[in-house]
Design an enzyme around this catalytic site. Structure first.
Site, PDB file in Angstrom:
ATOM      1  N   PRO A  48       0.814  -1.228   0.000  1.00 36.75           N
ATOM      2  CA  PRO A  48       0.000   0.000   0.000  1.00 36.75           C
ATOM      3  C   PRO A  48       0.840   1.267   0.000  1.00 36.75           C
ATOM      4  O   PRO A  48       0.439   2.289  -0.571  1.00 36.75           O
ATOM      5  CB  PRO A  48      -0.844  -0.129   1.276  1.00 36.75           C
ATOM      6  CG  PRO A  48      -0.042  -1.017   2.177  1.00 36.75           C
ATOM      7  CD  PRO A  48       0.651  -1.992   1.258  1.00 36.75           C
ATOM      8  N   TYR A  49       1.997   1.211   0.633  1.00 39.51           N
ATOM      9  CA  TYR A  49       2.923   2.344   0.649  1.00 39.51           C
ATOM     10  C   TYR A  49       3.401   2.652  -0.770  1.00 39.51           C
ATOM     11  O   TYR A  49       3.395   3.816  -1.209  1.00 39.51           O
ATOM     12  CB  TYR A  49       4.104   1.992   1.548  1.00 39.51           C
ATOM     13  CG  TYR A  49       5.196   3.030   1.648  1.00 39.51           C
ATOM     14  CD1 TYR A  49       5.021   4.179   2.419  1.00 39.51           C
ATOM     15  CD2 TYR A  49       6.423   2.843   1.021  1.00 39.51           C
ATOM     16  CE1 TYR A  49       6.030   5.128   2.539  1.00 39.51           C
ATOM     17  CE2 TYR A  49       7.446   3.780   1.136  1.00 39.51           C
ATOM     18  CZ  TYR A  49       7.243   4.908   1.900  1.00 39.51           C
ATOM     19  OH  TYR A  49       8.246   5.827   2.021  1.00 39.51           O
ATOM     20  N   VAL A  50       3.789   1.610  -1.497  1.00 37.96           N
ATOM     21  CA  VAL A  50       4.256   1.781  -2.868  1.00 37.96           C
ATOM     22  C   VAL A  50       3.141   2.338  -3.750  1.00 37.96           C
ATOM     23  O   VAL A  50       3.366   3.241  -4.570  1.00 37.96           O
ATOM     24  CB  VAL A  50       4.785   0.443  -3.425  1.00 37.96           C
ATOM     25  CG1 VAL A  50       5.011   0.530  -4.931  1.00 37.96           C
ATOM     26  CG2 VAL A  50       6.076   0.047  -2.714  1.00 37.96           C
TER      27      VAL A  50
ATOM     28  N   LYS B 143       2.842   6.085  -2.902  1.00 43.93           N
ATOM     29  CA  LYS B 143       4.012   6.888  -3.282  1.00 43.93           C
ATOM     30  C   LYS B 143       4.186   6.943  -4.804  1.00 43.93           C
ATOM     31  O   LYS B 143       4.614   7.974  -5.349  1.00 43.93           O
ATOM     32  CB  LYS B 143       5.268   6.335  -2.621  1.00 43.93           C
ATOM     33  CG  LYS B 143       5.336   6.581  -1.118  1.00 43.93           C
ATOM     34  CD  LYS B 143       5.439   8.055  -0.782  1.00 43.93           C
ATOM     35  CE  LYS B 143       5.788   8.285   0.681  1.00 43.93           C
ATOM     36  NZ  LYS B 143       5.935   9.721   1.006  1.00 43.93           N
TER      37      LYS B 143
END
Length: 253
Positions: A150-152, A155
């Site tokens: 989810p971070y990727v 970002k």
């Protein structure tokens, strides 16, 4: 004369880590600085130490992200520079990420920068004045580890948004750039390594030894680079998402 003399700078997510380093560097370079954070005690201490203005805000709320700009303009008449430095790094893979975790990443890592940029660029355009924005992104936006799904996603969205907004507002003389920072030595990273990866007290020493330059990214070095991008000394550059890392993406052994 400092690089940011007579500039009003807003740093969202500026109470600790990379954001706090940017606050300190911007003050040093002559800027009037406003910064946001969720924890009042930490924010107020940094404000007292630097002379910057602290605004308590939960950036997961888009209204508060926009309001950070409004409060800056109310206090100082304008915003010349915006830095989006807030970041959520909690772990999740494609298979175990819940909708709630996914939404939390989108809220902090993508939606907050979007609506803060919306408000800041609107102020710049309304005044017909040049301005600069720097988004602190992540080298993980190129793909990242499986536990950063989810971070990727968030970002990578921010990297695309950076380019899109820079293109849209180039004729307004609003320069918008991003910095893909790599593995960085911060108090937040220390907490993450201990909470999610069972790291011991020597994790930083081991991590540094595993890197080509013998150290992790340093907050003060990143902050100096962000200040340069905010300043007139970075010239005409806009729409650039710069890999600030010791990994060479695309290189193979």
């Amino acid at each position: 004369m400092g690089l940011l003399e007579d500039k009003v700078v807003l740093v969202n997510g500026g109470s600790q880590g990379v954001g706090a380093g940017i606050v300190q560097a911007a003050v040093r370079e002559g800027a009037t600085v406003v910064f946001t954070g969720r924890r009042a005690e930490i924010g107020e201490k940094l404000a007292a130490d630097t002379g910057a203005r602290f605004v308590r805000a939960d950036l997961s709320d888009a209204a508060q992200a926009r309001a950070s700009v409004v409060q800056t303009v109310d206090a100082y008449g304008r915003v010349d520079c915006l830095v989006n430095a807030a970041g959520l790094t909690s772990r999740g893979s494609l298979l175990d990420t819940t909708p709630e975790l996914f939404d939390a990443h989108i809220a902090i890592n993508l939606r907050a920068p979007f609506f803060a940029m919306q408000a800041a660029v609107a102020d710049m355009v309304a005044r017909k004045a040049p301005g600069t924005v720097v988004n602190v992104i992540s080298s993980a936006e190129h793909g990242g580890q499986p536990f950063l799904a989810p971070y990727v996603a968030a970002k990578a969205g921010l990297a695309g948004l950076t380019r899109n907004a820079a293109h849209a507002h180039r004729w307004d003389r609003v320069r918008i750039n991003g910095l893909n920072i790599g593995w960085t030595d911060t108090e937040g990273e220390d907490a993450t390594q201990r909470a999610f990866h069972g790291a011991g007290d020597d994790w930083l020493e081991q991590a540094a030894a595993s890197q080509p330059m013998g150290k992790l990214g340093q907050v003060d070095e990143i902050a100096d680079f962000v200040v340069f991008l905010l300043s007139d000394r970075s010239g005409v550059v806009t729409g650039s998402v710069i890999d600030w890392d010791q990994i060479v993406f695309g290189g193979l052994d």
